[in-house]
Scaffold this motif. Structure first.
Motif, short mmCIF file in Angstrom:
data_model
loop_
_atom_site.label_atom_id
_atom_site.label_comp_id
_atom_site.label_asym_id
_atom_site.label_seq_id
_atom_site.Cartn_x
_atom_site.Cartn_y
_atom_site.Cartn_z
N PRO A 123 -3.46 8.47 -2.77
CA PRO A 123 -3.01 7.20 -2.18
C PRO A 123 -3.98 6.06 -2.49
N LEU A 124 -5.26 6.39 -2.66
CA LEU A 124 -6.24 5.33 -2.89
C LEU A 124 -6.21 4.81 -4.32
N ARG B 14 -6.29 14.15 3.11
CA ARG B 14 -7.72 14.50 3.15
C ARG B 14 -8.24 14.42 4.58
N TYR C 12 0.82 -1.22 0.00
CA TYR C 12 0.00 0.00 0.00
C TYR C 12 0.85 1.27 0.00
N THR C 13 0.46 2.21 -0.83
CA THR C 13 1.07 3.54 -0.81
C THR C 13 0.33 4.40 0.22
N GLU D 3 -5.10 -0.27 9.92
CA GLU D 3 -4.42 -0.37 8.62
C GLU D 3 -2.93 -0.38 8.87
N GLN E 161 -11.14 13.24 7.14
CA GLN E 161 -12.21 12.27 7.22
C GLN E 161 -13.06 12.63 8.41
N SER F 128 -12.32 2.79 3.24
CA SER F 128 -11.17 3.58 2.82
C SER F 128 -11.54 5.03 2.54
N GLN G 201 -4.70 1.52 -4.38
CA GLN G 201 -5.55 0.42 -3.93
C GLN G 201 -6.51 -0.02 -5.03
N ILE H 169 -1.34 5.77 5.49
CA ILE H 169 -2.74 5.49 5.78
C ILE H 169 -2.84 4.78 7.13
N HIS I 174 -12.70 3.58 10.33
CA HIS I 174 -12.55 4.31 9.08
C HIS I 174 -11.10 4.60 8.83
N ASP I 175 -10.68 4.42 7.58
CA ASP I 175 -9.30 4.75 7.24
C ASP I 175 -9.08 6.24 7.34
N VAL I 176 -7.85 6.61 7.72
CA VAL I 176 -7.44 8.00 7.72
C VAL I 176 -6.35 8.12 6.67
N VAL I 177 -6.72 8.75 5.56
CA VAL I 177 -5.83 8.79 4.41
C VAL I 177 -5.11 10.12 4.37
N PRO I 178 -3.78 10.10 4.20
CA PRO I 178 -3.08 11.39 4.15
C PRO I 178 -3.61 12.23 3.00
#
Lengths: 535, 313
Positions: free
Chosen positions: A235-236, B162, A138-139, B182, B164, A301, A239, B144, B156-160
């Motif tokens: 980043p998604l 953005r 995963y990135t 994750e 959430q 995600s 995926q 992530i 819930h994912d926390v994505v760099p």
């Protein structure tokens, strides 16, 4: 055995490493896959032993992360995906369709060399220092933060992908072009239908993996901002790309297993597979719909809720053909004459384990429950039930079934049955507790964990030890049989397939006379009716 | 209660988790029925039709499409039911959070940093009042992460890159696990926190005892001046920039003719990528603050701008 067979045709090393005989190439694959299986298995055993206690007492976090990454990468790309197609498939496909070889014998040999190049590259990455990204890469972790051999490992997987594509192509062309006279599509054994479906996925999906890994390498080297959010990347996106390959890859792993099970169930209940056409088309349906479900790995995600809705729906749809197969196998047993030889024990175990794996797959397809269960041990248990309980069990079943054909020797039925039963119990003890762990909320890829999860972890680790021993057993009794076993007759199971009509082991060019097919597959009825009812 | 039928399964602690529990029970019962039926048939067939057993094998089921069509249809209908049920609950648990009580969370390798609007900051812990919907605004500083509270059946994912937002609500006071779900690198399994749910009175006591340096909004204001934002946005500057008073939560017309709601995400994006969404009738003059402000500072700026709109934070 005075006549020369494919094993005794020539004994030089050169005759093995430059062979174009699909049977010898299958043996080359078989030998290399055993090595990969035990490397991946050793990593798994180390992981389970570490997890017997909540503290980190065996290895450090860093080593632990490298262990599960190595386990995942090796097992997925260097065992599960190639196992049945490249060993059993390579050996059996031409025999089953009455051909002398695959359509492109040299390409077949090249596939093995490419596979080994990929495998050695990955092994180099692992032994040079390892990879700690998880097999999913995963990135932005893999592109920006991981201080490990990400590029080398990804390069290994990238290279191995070409082997997959070439093998898939070879099977598709072979099944289309080289069938014996009279062998129409609806007379093909179901194993070939499933390999055909698998090959279609291999050819269509693997390039996406190659592109994904290439993009990841580009990002890691040059930081061009494909996946890096700080320069506008997403980043998604990784995926999406990754699972667009890797979900169909799950079907690459399980479909050949299902194909093997058809042969076993039918042979050992001496009956035609119930609803042949349904089962055949189900394979293709799974292959087709399998491309539309990748988003179910991303329900938490941050993808849109509507996208999740669609992916959840498609995931339930793809379960329908799998369910049909299970029902059809069960119906095949009805009014059969069931023999409990070792391959049949594996087949029955497969039905049970695959059903549990499939049903828990529905739990995960179910949106609201997936929110809780995803990235926990529930997922780990689910996919091990499919991959190990399903695919590896089918592989062992198929290996035992075709072993007399491949080696010309019989193995010890007693030890084979004991190993099958032990694998079944060891497997369930290892992975069933993980469903409970996951439901209780233990996240996956945890090196240390809160102490309340220990009980189930101890059970699971105990099961893993049993399983490890059980998986080692065939090495001994099959290894013994390969050299000292009793000579096998051409058709030890009284099976009707074309592969049983030539000698065991087969001669260099498979058949001395071109076979002609005049009837449907699985015509066990005559044989069965000849059997005395009051024996 | 049906929850007690599953011995290892501790009851969920929020209104939504009850629905998830019920769904889980439903799934378990449905699977048990299928597995039970299948194993019964397998055992029955294996016993009755074992080779050599004297039994009636005549009158086999004729190959007919009826069986297959019926079990295909039956599976499909069951699956459809489960799909609708699961989706309904999913939409409830991820509903748009009420904008009442905000808490800010920054995930980084390998800790959860939580901040209350009053400035109280915690590491790997989060104190919240019970029976009150809380809006979490989450950001990741590096990779992530995934915010997971098993007791709430919520993750819930926390994505760099953005924000959430997620609504949580806990019914019962107590201490609950907060996991990172994750995989995020070396100390992933050490990224464990604690949710402390308290009675509202205890919670206000706790807040006052924490003696914060200063509320997030005023820290944000200070940052706003230090970074030079006030030079343009503060009024009286030489360069025209859109005023920020009252902007939060309101629609903003953009130069490309579209309109966007000025929420957390829009403000964050405007600081980092000011030229992507330019306010109508303004020149794209603002420089990017990418790499100059951390997630913590960004959150403070957002809270400050929000406070300018008169929102209670």
């Amino acid at each position: 055995m005075s006549e020369k067979n494919y094993l005794t045709a020539d004994f030089t090393l050169r005759s093995w490493f430059f062979t174009t005989d699909h049977k010898r190439i299958a043996i080359l694959y078989f030998a290399s896959l055993i090595v990969f299986f035990f490397i991946g298995g050793a990593a798994a055993t180390a992981i389970r032993i570490e997890l017997a206690t909540p503290q980190a007492d065996l290895v450090s976090s860093d080593i632990y992360n490298r262990l599960f990454t190595m386990h995942g990468i090796i097992m997925v790309w260097f065992f599960l995906i190639p196992s049945i197609p490249n060993t059993l498939g390579n050996f059996i496909v031409p025999l089953m369709i009455g051909a002398r070889d695959l359509a492109f014998p040299r390409l077949n040999l090249m596939s093995w060399y490419i596979f080994m190049l990929g495998g050695c590259t990955t092994l180099f990455a692992i032994f040079a220092g390892g990879v700690d990204t998880g097999w999913t890469f995963y990135t932005p972790f893999s592109t920006l933060y991981s201080n490990s051999y990400v590029i080398v490992a990804a390069a290994g997987v990238f290279i191995a992908g070409f082997s997959s594509i070439l093998t898939g192509l070879n099977f598709i062309v072979t099944i289309h072009r080289l069938r014996a006279p009279g062998l129409t599509w609806y007379r093909l054994p179901l194993f070939l239908w499933s390999l055909y479906a698998t090959s279609v996925i291999l050819v269509l999906a693997t390039p996406v993996l190659a592109i994904t890994l290439l993009l990841m390498a580009t990002e890691r080297f040059f930081g061009v901002g494909i996946f890096d959010p700080r320069i506008g990347g997403d980043p998604l996106l990784f995926q999406h790309l990754f699972w667009f390959y890797s979900h169909p890859a799950v079907y690459i792993m399980i479909l050949p297993g299902m194909g093997v099970i058809n042969e076993l169930i039918s042979c050992f209940s001496r009956k035609q597979v119930f609803g042949y056409k349904f089962v055949a088309w189900c394979s293709l349906a799974i292959a087709a719909v399998g491309f539309l479900v990748w988003g179910h790995h991303m329900f938490v995600s941050g993808q849109s809720l509507i996208a999740s809705l669609v992916f959840s729906f498609m995931s339930f749809i793809v379960a329908v053909p799998s369910a049909i197969k299970v029902f059809n196998w069960t119906a095949t047993l009805h009014k059969g004459s069931i023999h409990f030889d070792a391959p049949m024990l594996y087949a029955l175990a497969f039905i049970g384990l695959f059903t549990i794996g499939g049903l828990t797959g529905l739990f995960l397809a179910c949106l609201a429950f997936d929110v809780h269960a995803t990235d926990t041990y529930f997922v780990v248990a689910h996919f091990h039930y499919i991959m190990v309980g399903g695919m590896v069990t089918a592989y062992f079943g198929g290996l035992h079934y075709w072993w007399p054909k491949i080696t010309g020797r019989l193995y010890s039925e007693y030890w084979a049955r004991t190993a099958a039963v032990l694998i079944f119990f060891g497997f369930n003890l290892t992975f069933f507790p993980q469903f409970i762990l996951g439901a209780e909320g233990m996240p996956r890829r945890y090196h240390v964990y809160p102490p309340e999860f220990q009980l189930w972890n101890v059970l699971s680790s105990g099961g893993a030890v049993i399983l490890a021993v059980a998986y080692l057993m065939p090495v001994f009794y099959l290894g013994y049989s390969a050299f000292f076993g009793r000579r096998a007759p051409a058709n030890p199971w009284d099976a009707p397939g074309l592969e049983w009509q030539t000698s065991s082991p087969p001669p260099e060019f498979n058949f001395t006379v071109q076979p002609v097919v005049t009837r449907d597959p699985y015509q066990y009825n005559e044989a069965f009716e000849a059997e005395p009812q009051n024996a | 209660m049906w929850r007690q039928w599953i011995p290892f399964w501790h009851p969920g602690l929020s209104p939504h988790s009850g629905d998830v529990d019920l769904l889980f029970t439903g799934l378990l019962i449905a699977s048990a029925l299928v597995v039970g039926l299948l194993f019964f048939l397998l055992t029955l067939f294996c016993a009755r039709y074992r080779a050599g057993n004297q039994t009636d094998r005549d009158h086999r089921v004729k190959k007919s499409w009826h069986w297959e069509v019926s079990w295909t249809a039956a599976s499909f209908v069951c699956f459809l039911g489960l799909f609708v049920w699961g989706a309904t609950v999913y939409f409830q648990i991820y509903r748009t959070p009420a904008d009442e009580h905000d808490i800010f969370i920054v995930a980084k390798q390998w800790m959860w940093k939580t901040q209350h609007p009053g400035g109280q900051a915690e590491i790997d812990a989060l104190h919240i009042p019970v029976k009150r919907p809380i809006r979490l605004v989450m950001a990741s500083q590096d990779v992530i992460h995934s915010f997971f509270i098993p007791a709430l059946r919520l993750k819930h994912d926390v994505v760099p890159g953005r924000y959430q937002d997620l609504e949580i609500e806990i019914d019962k006071p107590g201490h609950y696990h907060l996991f990172c779900a994750e995989y995020c690198g070396t100390d992933h399994s050490g990224m464990i926190g604690e949710i402390v749910a308290m009675d509202p009175a205890d919670f206000s006591n706790w807040l006052t005892q924490q003696a914060p340096s200063s509320p997030l909004a005023s820290e944000g204001g200070q940052l706003f001046r230090e970074l030079g934002c006030s030079g343009c946005h503060g009024g009286g500057g030489t360069i025209r920039a859109p005023p920020l008073e009252g902007v939060y939560g309101k629609p903003v017309p953009l130069s490309d003719g579209t309109t966007v709601i000025a929420d957390d995400k829009y403000i964050r994006d405007s600081i980092l990528m000011p030229r992507s969404q330019v306010v109508a009738s303004y020149q794209p003059l603002m420089p990017s603050f990418e790499g100059k402000v951390s997630e913590d500072q960004l959150l403070r700026l957002v809270v400050y701008i929000k406070s300018l709109a008169g929102h209670p934070t």
